[in-house]
Design a protein around this motif. Structure first.
Motif, PDB file in Angstrom:
ATOM      1  N   LEU A 274       8.950  -1.887  -0.019  1.00 41.20           N
ATOM      2  CA  LEU A 274       9.292  -0.519  -0.394  1.00 41.20           C
ATOM      3  C   LEU A 274       8.373   0.498   0.277  1.00 41.20           C
ATOM      4  CD1 LEU A 274      10.099  -0.718  -4.242  1.00 41.20           C
ATOM      5  CD2 LEU A 274      11.686  -0.701  -2.318  1.00 41.20           C
ATOM      6  N   SER A 275       7.061   0.264   0.185  1.00 44.93           N
ATOM      7  CA  SER A 275       6.110   1.227   0.746  1.00 44.93           C
ATOM      8  C   SER A 275       6.160   1.235   2.278  1.00 44.93           C
ATOM      9  CB  SER A 275       4.687   0.938   0.257  1.00 44.93           C
ATOM     10  OG  SER A 275       4.328  -0.398   0.531  1.00 44.93           O
ATOM     11  N   THR A 276       6.368   0.064   2.884  1.00 41.22           N
ATOM     12  CA  THR A 276       6.467  -0.010   4.349  1.00 41.22           C
ATOM     13  C   THR A 276       7.732   0.687   4.838  1.00 41.22           C
ATOM     14  OG1 THR A 276       5.307  -2.143   4.329  1.00 41.22           O
ATOM     15  CG2 THR A 276       6.477  -1.553   6.347  1.00 41.22           C
ATOM     16  N   GLY A 277       8.831   0.534   4.093  1.00 38.71           N
ATOM     17  CA  GLY A 277      10.079   1.202   4.448  1.00 38.71           C
ATOM     18  C   GLY A 277       9.912   2.716   4.435  1.00 38.71           C
TER      19      GLY A 277
ATOM     20  N   SER B 158       3.128   6.985   1.248  1.00 38.91           N
ATOM     21  CA  SER B 158       3.548   5.584   1.124  1.00 38.91           C
ATOM     22  C   SER B 158       2.658   4.829   0.139  1.00 38.91           C
ATOM     23  CB  SER B 158       3.500   4.896   2.490  1.00 38.91           C
ATOM     24  OG  SER B 158       4.314   5.579   3.406  1.00 38.91           O
ATOM     25  N   ALA B 159       1.367   5.179   0.104  1.00 39.55           N
ATOM     26  CA  ALA B 159       0.443   4.557  -0.853  1.00 39.55           C
ATOM     27  C   ALA B 159       0.839   4.904  -2.282  1.00 39.55           C
ATOM     28  CB  ALA B 159      -0.987   5.020  -0.568  1.00 39.55           C
ATOM     29  N   VAL B 160       1.231   6.153  -2.497  1.00 37.68           N
ATOM     30  CA  VAL B 160       1.685   6.580  -3.834  1.00 37.68           C
ATOM     31  C   VAL B 160       2.999   5.879  -4.181  1.00 37.68           C
ATOM     32  CG1 VAL B 160       2.428   8.522  -5.249  1.00 37.68           C
ATOM     33  CG2 VAL B 160       0.503   8.793  -3.683  1.00 37.68           C
ATOM     34  N   GLU B 161       3.852   5.710  -3.189  1.00 37.19           N
ATOM     35  CA  GLU B 161       5.117   4.983  -3.391  1.00 37.19           C
ATOM     36  C   GLU B 161       4.830   3.560  -3.860  1.00 37.19           C
ATOM     37  OE1 GLU B 161       9.506   4.974  -2.751  1.00 37.19           O
ATOM     38  OE2 GLU B 161       8.025   6.572  -2.733  1.00 37.19           O
ATOM     39  N   PHE B 162       3.809   2.932  -3.276  1.00 37.40           N
ATOM     40  CA  PHE B 162       3.394   1.583  -3.674  1.00 37.40           C
ATOM     41  C   PHE B 162       2.990   1.572  -5.147  1.00 37.40           C
ATOM     42  CE2 PHE B 162       0.491  -1.946  -4.173  1.00 37.40           C
ATOM     43  CZ  PHE B 162       1.022  -2.954  -3.385  1.00 37.40           C
ATOM     44  N   LEU B 163       2.223   2.587  -5.560  1.00 31.47           N
ATOM     45  CA  LEU B 163       1.763   2.702  -6.946  1.00 31.47           C
ATOM     46  C   LEU B 163       2.934   2.879  -7.902  1.00 31.47           C
ATOM     47  CD1 LEU B 163      -0.459   3.119  -9.112  1.00 31.47           C
ATOM     48  CD2 LEU B 163      -0.443   5.551  -8.498  1.00 31.47           C
ATOM     49  N   TYR B 164       3.802   3.836  -7.602  1.00 36.27           N
ATOM     50  CA  TYR B 164       4.954   4.100  -8.468  1.00 36.27           C
ATOM     51  C   TYR B 164       5.902   2.905  -8.503  1.00 36.27           C
ATOM     52  CZ  TYR B 164       4.028   9.051  -9.440  1.00 36.27           C
ATOM     53  OH  TYR B 164       3.504  10.229  -9.911  1.00 36.27           O
ATOM     54  N   ALA B 165       6.067   2.235  -7.373  1.00 38.11           N
ATOM     55  CA  ALA B 165       6.928   1.051  -7.328  1.00 38.11           C
ATOM     56  C   ALA B 165       6.356  -0.057  -8.207  1.00 38.11           C
ATOM     57  CB  ALA B 165       7.089   0.562  -5.893  1.00 38.11           C
ATOM     58  N   GLY B 166       5.017  -0.200  -8.206  1.00 36.26           N
ATOM     59  CA  GLY B 166       4.364  -1.201  -9.060  1.00 36.26           C
ATOM     60  C   GLY B 166       4.625  -0.935 -10.531  1.00 36.26           C
ATOM     61  N   ILE B 167       4.504   0.333 -10.933  1.00 36.10           N
ATOM     62  CA  ILE B 167       4.783   0.713 -12.328  1.00 36.10           C
ATOM     63  C   ILE B 167       6.235   0.413 -12.657  1.00 36.10           C
ATOM     64  CG2 ILE B 167       4.977   2.681 -13.909  1.00 36.10           C
ATOM     65  CD1 ILE B 167       2.650   3.983 -12.325  1.00 36.10           C
ATOM     66  N   THR B 168       7.127   0.724 -11.725  1.00 36.02           N
ATOM     67  CA  THR B 168       8.553   0.500 -11.919  1.00 36.02           C
ATOM     68  C   THR B 168       8.870  -0.970 -12.143  1.00 36.02           C
ATOM     69  OG1 THR B 168       9.124   2.396 -10.527  1.00 36.02           O
ATOM     70  CG2 THR B 168      10.819   0.737 -10.834  1.00 36.02           C
ATOM     71  N   VAL B 169       8.347  -1.834 -11.273  1.00 34.30           N
ATOM     72  CA  VAL B 169       8.650  -3.267 -11.364  1.00 34.30           C
ATOM     73  C   VAL B 169       8.054  -3.871 -12.626  1.00 34.30           C
ATOM     74  CG1 VAL B 169       8.412  -5.505 -10.236  1.00 34.30           C
ATOM     75  CG2 VAL B 169       8.840  -3.473  -8.861  1.00 34.30           C
ATOM     76  N   GLN B 170       6.852  -3.439 -13.008  1.00 37.19           N
ATOM     77  CA  GLN B 170       6.253  -3.943 -14.248  1.00 37.19           C
ATOM     78  C   GLN B 170       7.110  -3.561 -15.453  1.00 37.19           C
ATOM     79  OE1 GLN B 170       3.844  -5.978 -14.858  1.00 37.19           O
ATOM     80  NE2 GLN B 170       3.106  -6.208 -12.773  1.00 37.19           N
ATOM     81  N   PHE B 171       7.640  -2.336 -15.445  1.00 33.90           N
ATOM     82  CA  PHE B 171       8.521  -1.899 -16.523  1.00 33.90           C
ATOM     83  C   PHE B 171       9.820  -2.698 -16.513  1.00 33.90           C
ATOM     84  CE2 PHE B 171      11.333   1.527 -18.485  1.00 33.90           C
ATOM     85  CZ  PHE B 171      10.876   1.290 -19.769  1.00 33.90           C
ATOM     86  N   HIS B 172      10.309  -2.983 -15.319  1.00 34.94           N
ATOM     87  CA  HIS B 172      11.517  -3.803 -15.161  1.00 34.94           C
ATOM     88  C   HIS B 172      11.300  -5.197 -15.767  1.00 34.94           C
ATOM     89  CE1 HIS B 172      14.881  -5.889 -13.250  1.00 34.94           C
ATOM     90  NE2 HIS B 172      14.002  -6.718 -12.713  1.00 34.94           N
TER      91      HIS B 172
END
Length: 218
Positions: free
Chosen positions: A169-172, A61-75
């Motif tokens: 996202l990470s909590t889900g 879930s911690a890695v999901e948080f990291l990847y989600a952050g990269i995703t949203v910044q790119f968005h």
């Protein structure tokens, strides 16, 4: 000015709460299809290594948080660069259609995913980090989903919304993995249901891809 701020505040709080709930639900459901992460948790639970499974889930879930952050910044970058964004929306639509078709015709089951179950306690955390980092396909998936959700005003990733969305996202993901840990072998009935796990998400992704293409053509 003070009264205007007070009027807008409840709407702002409502959108933040909506962003959190939507992110949580989408992440929870999106984590159900059988993969290395959730099947690892299931098999650890079946071997009664629930503590290792919890550490594993926390790390993933911690890695999901990291990847989600990269995703949203790119968005956000794409939203600020309309020329690049228009081309990328086409790529996103095609990718969603491809992912949808792949899911529809996929035959993977929980037994077809190879995992390492020789884990205890903190070793589960380290393994969760490694397997989470080796799953970068979450980036294009969440990029497509984030674009759709924000374009249709389901979420807001500006300022505080950014962190709320990542938290959702990470909590889900973490809660789904805890559910798998609690379910143990009962999760197999869900993970090996081809209609629920492959067909439903496949048609949803296919529909999103077609929706994006139609929207670009209008």
């Amino acid at each position: 000015m003070g009264s205007s701020s007070e009027i807008q505040s409840p709407a702002c709080e409502s959108m933040i709460l909506q962003t959190l709930i939507v992110a949580f639900i989408v992440s929870y459901i999106g984590s159900i299809p059988p993969g290395t992460i959730n099947v690892s948790v299931m098999q650890l639970a079946m071997l009664n290594k629930r503590r290792a499974a919890v550490f594993f889930a926390l790390a993933a879930s911690a890695v999901e948080f990291l990847y989600a952050g990269i995703t949203v910044q790119f968005h956000i970058f794409l939203n600020n660069n309309q020329t690049v964004s228009s081309y990328f929306q086409i790529i996103t639509a095609v990718a969603l259609i491809g992912l949808g078709l792949w899911n529809i015709f996929s035959t993977s089951t929980s037994s077809s995913v190879k995992v390492d179950t020789k884990l205890t306690g903190r070793h589960g955390f380290a393994r969760g980090i490694i397997l989470g980092l080796l799953n970068p396909m979450t980036i294009p998936f969440w990029l497509a989903i984030t674009t759709y959700l924000e374009n249709d005003d389901w979420i807001n990733v500006d300022e505080y919304g950014f962190w709320i969305y990542l938290m959702g996202l990470s909590t889900g993901t973490f809660c789904l993995l805890l559910t798998v840990n609690a379910s143990g072998k009962r999760f197999i009935k869900i993970a090996d249901n081809p209609f629920l796990v492959h067909k439903v998400p496949g048609f949803l992704l296919l529909g999103l891809g077609v929706y994006f293409l139609l929207k670009l053509m209008m």
